[in-house]
Write a protein that holds these residues in place. Structure first.
Motif, short mmCIF file in Angstrom:
data_model
loop_
_atom_site.label_atom_id
_atom_site.label_comp_id
_atom_site.label_asym_id
_atom_site.label_seq_id
_atom_site.Cartn_x
_atom_site.Cartn_y
_atom_site.Cartn_z
N GLU A 57 22.80 82.31 40.25
CA GLU A 57 24.19 81.55 40.19
C GLU A 57 24.34 80.84 40.22
O GLU A 57 25.02 79.41 39.88
CB GLU A 57 24.55 82.90 42.09
CG GLU A 57 24.46 84.15 41.19
CD GLU A 57 25.11 84.91 40.84
OE1 GLU A 57 26.25 84.57 39.99
OE2 GLU A 57 25.57 85.59 40.52
N GLU A 92 30.31 80.97 40.66
CA GLU A 92 29.00 81.19 40.64
C GLU A 92 28.72 80.71 41.87
O GLU A 92 27.58 81.87 42.61
CB GLU A 92 28.45 80.33 39.47
CG GLU A 92 28.68 80.91 38.13
CD GLU A 92 28.92 81.80 37.91
OE1 GLU A 92 27.72 83.21 38.70
OE2 GLU A 92 29.77 83.31 37.49
N HIS A 95 28.71 83.44 44.47
CA HIS A 95 28.28 84.51 44.22
C HIS A 95 27.25 84.34 44.88
O HIS A 95 26.14 84.74 45.86
CB HIS A 95 28.00 84.86 43.14
CG HIS A 95 29.23 84.84 42.45
ND1 HIS A 95 28.93 85.15 40.52
CD2 HIS A 95 30.64 85.72 42.91
CE1 HIS A 95 30.29 86.11 39.93
NE2 HIS A 95 31.33 85.99 41.25
N VAL A 144 23.70 87.16 33.64
CA VAL A 144 23.90 87.81 34.26
C VAL A 144 24.23 88.55 34.91
O VAL A 144 23.12 89.37 35.69
CB VAL A 144 24.49 86.18 35.04
CG1 VAL A 144 24.64 87.09 36.49
CG2 VAL A 144 24.39 85.26 35.15
N GLN A 177 31.38 91.66 36.72
CA GLN A 177 30.61 90.52 35.73
C GLN A 177 31.36 91.53 34.14
O GLN A 177 31.80 90.73 33.30
CB GLN A 177 29.20 91.03 35.45
CG GLN A 177 28.24 90.02 36.37
CD GLN A 177 28.52 88.99 36.34
OE1 GLN A 177 29.31 88.16 37.04
NE2 GLN A 177 28.26 88.95 34.93
FE FE Z 1 28.16 85.30 39.19
#
Ligand code: FE
Length: 214
Positions: A57, A92, A95, A144, A177
């Protein structure tokens, strides 16, 4: 008035007393520190992979920051595209923080000292145009998503599955996602349609559109 012989008797007593006080230490209970995790709901393989996901991340966040910086350059000046990638970088990073908080909630003691290293996911600093960067972004998101899928498999399939982690990852993370992938694919295709026969104008209009999006 004390005589020196009296000090000889008192000093060892004082020393023993001080040692006694210090040896009480942080854990008076012989069972040591209390742990949040339990063997029924915690799998070390799952937690190790989650730590690696933290790395993914933050590495994605760094790559998005480089994308944003590229399109914000004065000689490129596609500010809307720069804004889009800056928002992705923030997401990100959030996250990564959310995963760290989850690991801490589950009682992972090694989170902050797990030897993670961060570098831009694609190790790329320049792009020919917005479409190339958007396609890189989509590839990165798919990568990811793939690593989250693998993570869910590992958390679910061991002899002692961690259902809470698997559920949290599949329910919250994969959903986000997949929505992100849909958005990026749509942007790529819209831009591609615009760009036929007038690429620079299309890039500029596309960027302006993004700039004014909430
Ligand atoms: Fe992410």
């Amino acid at each position: 008035m004390f005589r020196w012989e009296t000090w000889l008797i008192l000093l060892p007593l004082c020393f023993n007393h001080c040692r006694g006080t210090c040896s009480v230490g942080a854990y008076a209970d012989s069972r040591g520190p209390a742990k949040a995790y339990d063997d029924h709901n915690y799998h070390h393989g799952c937690v190790d992979l989650m730590r690696r996901q933290v790395q993914n991340e933050f590495s994605a966040a760094m790559q998005y920051l480089l994308m944003s910086a590229h399109f914000a350059r004065d000689d490129i000046s596609l500010d809307g595209v720069a804004k889009l990638f800056s928002e992705h970088a923030d997401e990100e990073r959030e996250h990564g923080k959310k995963l760290l908080e989850y690991l801490q909630m589950r009682g992972d003691a090694e989170t902050s000292a797990s030897g993670l290293s961060f570098s831009p996911m694609l190790d790329k600093r320049t792009w020919a145009d917005a479409e190339e960067a958007l396609r890189d972004a989509l590839d990165m998101e798919k990568k990811v998503s793939g690593s989250i899928k693998k993570l869910v498999d590992v958390c679910e399939n061991f002899n002692a599955p961690d259902y809470h982690a698997a559920d949290w990852l599949a329910g919250q993370w994969l959903e986000e996602q997949l929505k992100g992938q849909r958005k990026l694919a749509g942007l790529i295709n819209s831009l591609n349609t615009f760009r036929r026969d007038h690429e620079e104008l299309a890039d500029w209009m596309f960027s302006n559109q993004l700039l004014h999006e909430e």
